[in-house]
Design a protein around this motif. Structure first.
Motif, PDB file in Angstrom:
ATOM      1  N   LEU A 106     -70.129  39.247  46.074  1.00  0.00           N
ATOM      2  CA  LEU A 106     -69.498  40.467  46.070  1.00  0.00           C
ATOM      3  C   LEU A 106     -69.772  41.311  47.423  1.00  0.00           C
ATOM      4  CD1 LEU A 106     -71.116  41.731  42.591  1.00  0.00           C
ATOM      5  CD2 LEU A 106     -68.621  41.393  43.220  1.00  0.00           C
ATOM      6  N   ALA A 109     -66.930  39.869  49.246  1.00  0.00           N
ATOM      7  CA  ALA A 109     -65.654  40.414  48.861  1.00  0.00           C
ATOM      8  C   ALA A 109     -65.493  41.939  49.151  1.00  0.00           C
ATOM      9  CB  ALA A 109     -65.207  39.990  47.293  1.00  0.00           C
ATOM     10  N   ASN A 110     -66.511  42.660  49.307  1.00  0.00           N
ATOM     11  CA  ASN A 110     -66.449  44.224  49.546  1.00  0.00           C
ATOM     12  C   ASN A 110     -65.801  44.306  51.002  1.00  0.00           C
ATOM     13  OD1 ASN A 110     -67.320  47.090  48.774  1.00  0.00           O
ATOM     14  ND2 ASN A 110     -68.695  46.644  50.477  1.00  0.00           N
ATOM     15  N   LEU A 113     -62.099  43.182  51.255  1.00  0.00           N
ATOM     16  CA  LEU A 113     -61.271  43.787  50.547  1.00  0.00           C
ATOM     17  C   LEU A 113     -61.172  45.223  51.436  1.00  0.00           C
ATOM     18  CD1 LEU A 113     -62.210  42.819  46.828  1.00  0.00           C
ATOM     19  CD2 LEU A 113     -59.734  42.476  48.058  1.00  0.00           C
ATOM     20  N   LEU A 349     -58.556  47.053  43.971  1.00  0.00           N
ATOM     21  CA  LEU A 349     -59.596  45.923  43.948  1.00  0.00           C
ATOM     22  C   LEU A 349     -60.543  46.179  44.949  1.00  0.00           C
ATOM     23  CD1 LEU A 349     -56.862  42.746  44.650  1.00  0.00           C
ATOM     24  CD2 LEU A 349     -58.454  43.143  42.711  1.00  0.00           C
ATOM     25  N   TYR A 350     -60.691  46.846  45.866  1.00  0.00           N
ATOM     26  CA  TYR A 350     -61.534  47.478  46.780  1.00  0.00           C
ATOM     27  C   TYR A 350     -62.604  48.220  45.929  1.00  0.00           C
ATOM     28  CZ  TYR A 350     -64.436  50.105  49.730  1.00  0.00           C
ATOM     29  OH  TYR A 350     -65.495  50.773  50.153  1.00  0.00           O
ATOM     30  N   THR A 353     -64.291  46.329  43.153  1.00  0.00           N
ATOM     31  CA  THR A 353     -65.445  45.254  43.990  1.00  0.00           C
ATOM     32  C   THR A 353     -66.474  46.080  44.552  1.00  0.00           C
ATOM     33  OG1 THR A 353     -63.624  43.641  44.345  1.00  0.00           O
ATOM     34  CG2 THR A 353     -65.653  43.458  45.486  1.00  0.00           C
ATOM     35  N   ASN A 354     -66.348  47.224  45.110  1.00  0.00           N
ATOM     36  CA  ASN A 354     -67.347  48.053  45.828  1.00  0.00           C
ATOM     37  C   ASN A 354     -68.389  48.571  44.544  1.00  0.00           C
ATOM     38  OD1 ASN A 354     -68.072  51.147  46.906  1.00  0.00           O
ATOM     39  ND2 ASN A 354     -68.335  49.463  48.227  1.00  0.00           N
ATOM     40  N   SER A 356     -68.938  47.149  41.470  1.00  0.00           N
ATOM     41  CA  SER A 356     -69.507  45.903  41.038  1.00  0.00           C
ATOM     42  C   SER A 356     -70.605  45.819  42.047  1.00  0.00           C
ATOM     43  CB  SER A 356     -68.442  44.973  40.781  1.00  0.00           C
ATOM     44  OG  SER A 356     -67.624  45.041  39.749  1.00  0.00           O
ATOM     45  N   PHE A 357     -70.274  45.827  43.425  1.00  0.00           N
ATOM     46  CA  PHE A 357     -71.381  45.461  44.433  1.00  0.00           C
ATOM     47  C   PHE A 357     -72.611  46.608  44.382  1.00  0.00           C
ATOM     48  CE2 PHE A 357     -72.777  46.556  48.638  1.00  0.00           C
ATOM     49  CZ  PHE A 357     -73.400  45.354  49.051  1.00  0.00           C
ATOM     50  N   SER A 384     -68.119  37.086  56.006  1.00  0.00           N
ATOM     51  CA  SER A 384     -66.786  38.024  55.843  1.00  0.00           C
ATOM     52  C   SER A 384     -66.162  37.919  57.146  1.00  0.00           C
ATOM     53  CB  SER A 384     -67.416  39.373  55.434  1.00  0.00           C
ATOM     54  OG  SER A 384     -68.508  39.797  56.347  1.00  0.00           O
TER      55      SER A 384
END
Length: 426
Positions: A106, A109-110, A113, A349-350, A353-354, A356-357, A384
Motif C-alpha cells: 500500500l 501504491a500510495n 498514485l 484511486l490515490y 489507497t492513501n 487504506s495505507f 516506488s
C-alpha cells in the motif's frame, strides 16, 4: 507550554508492590498456637481446631505464593511501559508479517498514485492536501460511529483522555506547517533526503517516552537504512551542490518537521500502550486514534491555514476561489476542463489507497511499534522510485536510474538485515 507526558508515563511505569497485609514475616505454627491459646473458649469452642489449623495453613500458603509471585516479577525486571499488551506468540508474528507486507504494497501504491494524481491536479496540490486532511475526518468519524453501534468501540475507549490526541494533532499540523515553509526555499531533491531523519527522531523519542532500549546493531541498522534511502532518493542529483547558497534555517526547519511527525507517531504508540492499562488489558480500536487524532490535526491545520496558504503562494483572499477550481478539476464532470485529464479516476484511486495505507500503518504500529512500521515503509521508497522510472499511463517519459540508486537500495536491505539480527536474550 510543556507537553503533559510525565504524569502519563508515571501512570503506566510501575513495579508491582508487596502487599502490606502480607509483608510481615509470619511463622505459621507459632502464630497458630498463639491464636488458639487466646481464643475465648466460651464463644469459639464450637469451631473445630482442625478447621482453624487448616485455614491458617492455607493462609500461609497463599501468603507465600503471593510473595513469590511479586518477587519473581521484580526479579525478571518486568517493565510494562515497553510492552503493548500482546504476547510474542507465533500467531502474533504471523499477523505482523502479513500486515507488514500489506503495508509495503500500500505504501508503494500510495507513492505511485500520488504522483499520478498530481498529473491532473498539478495546479492544485494544495487542494489535494486539504481535501485529504479534512475529508478523512468525516470518513474516520463515520467508521467510528458504525463501530460504536456494533459495540466494537466501547464507552471506555471514547472516554480516554483527549489531551494525548490533541498532542498528536498539534505535532502533525506543526510538521505540515514547518515542512511547507522549508519546502518553499529548498531544492526539490533535498526535501526527501532531509526527511529521512524521521527514523532517527523516532529512535530518540521511543527511548525518551517509551523507555525502550536498542542494541548497537539495531542503531547501526537504522543509520544504514536512513543513509541508503537518502542515497537512493538523491541518486539523480548533484548532492555536493544541492544546498549551496541555501540558508541553514531551511534545512534545519525541514529536519524539525520530521521531528514533529516522528513525535506524533511515537505518541500514537504510547496511546495504545497506555490504553491497555486503562482498559484493563483490552485492545484500543485504531479508529479511536485515527478519528480523534485526525480531528485535532484538522483543527490545528485550520488555524494554520492562512500561513500555509501564503507558503504555497495563494493569498488568503483567493483561497476560496482556488479551492472551488481545485474541486472542479478533481471531479472533472460536465464540460471538459483543460489540463484535468485523468480526473476523477486518478485522484480517487490515490485517496482510497492513501486512506487504506493510513489505516494499515496504524494497525502495524499497534501490533508492533512505530519504529518497525517506519522501517517497513522505507522498503517502499526504492520500489516506488523504480516503478516511477518506468513508462506509465499519464507519465510516458520514464527516467533513467543512476548506479547510486542500486547502491542506496542495497544499503537499505543491509540495514534491515542488520536491524533484525536475532539477539541472545539476557
Amino acid at each position: 507550554m510543556g507537553l503533559p507526558f510525565t504524569s502519563s508515563l508515571n501512570a503506566i511505569s510501575f513495579q508491582l508492590p508487596m502487599s502490606r497485609s502480607f509483608s510481615l514475616p509470619v511463622d505459621a505454627p507459632n502464630f497458630r498456637s498463639g491464636f488458639l491459646t487466646h481464643l475465648p473458649m466460651g464463644k469459639w469452642s464450637h469451631f473445630p481446631k482442625s478447621s482453624i489449623s487448616s485455614s491458617l495453613r492455607n493462609f500461609g500458603i497463599r501468603r507465600r505464593n503471593s510473595r513469590d509471585r511479586f518477587s519473581s516479577a521484580k526479579n525478571l525486571n518486568f517493565i510494562p511501559h515497553a510492552f503493548n499488551g500482546d504476547s510474542d506468540s507465533p500467531a502474533k508474528t504471523k499477523i505482523i508479517v502479513i500486515t507488514s507486507v500489506l503495508t509495503v504494497l500500500l505504501a508503494t501504491a500510495n507513492r505511485v498514485l500520488h504522483k499520478l494524481a498530481l498529473v491532473p491536479l498539478k495546479e492544485y496540490p494544495f487542494f489535494l492536501a486539504q481535501f485529504t486532511t479534512f475529508g478523512y475526518v468525516i470518513v474516520y468519524f463515520s467508521l467510528l460511529y458504525l463501530r460504536r453501534r456494533a459495540n466494537i468501540v466501547t464507552d471506555e475507549m471514547i472516554l480516554l483522555p483527549k489531551s494525548r490526541f490533541m498532542v498528536v494533532g498539534f505535532l502533525e499540523a506543526l510538521g505540515i506547517a514547518a515542512g511547507m515553509a522549508a519546502a518553499a526555499s529548498l531544492p526539490g531533491p533535498a526535501i526527501p533526503i532531509l526527511s529521512q531523519t524521521f527514523l532517527v527522531w523516532q529512535l530518540v523519542f521511543s527511548v525518551i517516552l517509551l523507555g525502550r532500549r536498542y542494541s548497537l546493531n539495531q542503531i547501526a541498522g537504522c543509520v544504514i537504512i536512513t543513509a541508503g534511502v537518502a542515497v537512493a532518493v538523491g541518486s539523480g542529483s548533484n548532492a555536493g551542490q544541492m544546498l549551496s547558497g541555501v540558508p541553514p534555517l531551511w534545512p534545519a526547519l525541514m529536519v524539525a518537521s520530521s521531528a514533529f511527525q516522528a513525535g506524533a507517531s511515537i505518541m500514537k504508540e504510547f496511546i495504545f500502550i497506555d490504553a491497555a492499562t486503562r482498559l484493563g488489558g483490552k485492545s484500543l480500536d485504531i479508529f479511536v486514534v485515527n478519528s480523534f487524532g485526525s480531528g485535532f490535526q484538522a483543527l490545528f491545520v485550520l488555524l494554520f491555514l492562512p500561513f500555509l496558504s501564503n507558503m504555497k503562494g495563494i493569498p488568503i483572499a483567493k483561497l476560496p476561489s482556488y479551492l472551488m477550481h481545485g474541486a472542479g478539476c478533481f471531479l472533472n464532470v460536465g464540460a471538459e476542463r483543460p489540463g484535468c485529464g485523468g480526473a476523477p479516476l486518478l485522484p480517487l484511486l490515490y485517496v482510497i489507497t492513501n486512506l487504506s495505507f493510513n489505516i494499515t500503518l496504524l494497525s502495524l504500529v499497534k501490533k508492533s511499534s512505530a519504529v518497525i512500521s517506519s522501517l517497513v515503509v522505507m522498503l517502499s521508497v526504492p520500489v516506488s522510485i523504480y516503478i516511477l522510472s518506468l513508462p506509465l499511463p499519464y507519465l510516458p517519459q520514464g527516467a533513467t536510474l543512476s548506479p547510486l540508486f542500486l547502491t542506496g537500495s542495497l544499503m537499505l536491505v543491509l540495514g534491515l538485515a542488520l536491524y533484525y539480527i536475532p539477539q541472545r536474550a539476557k
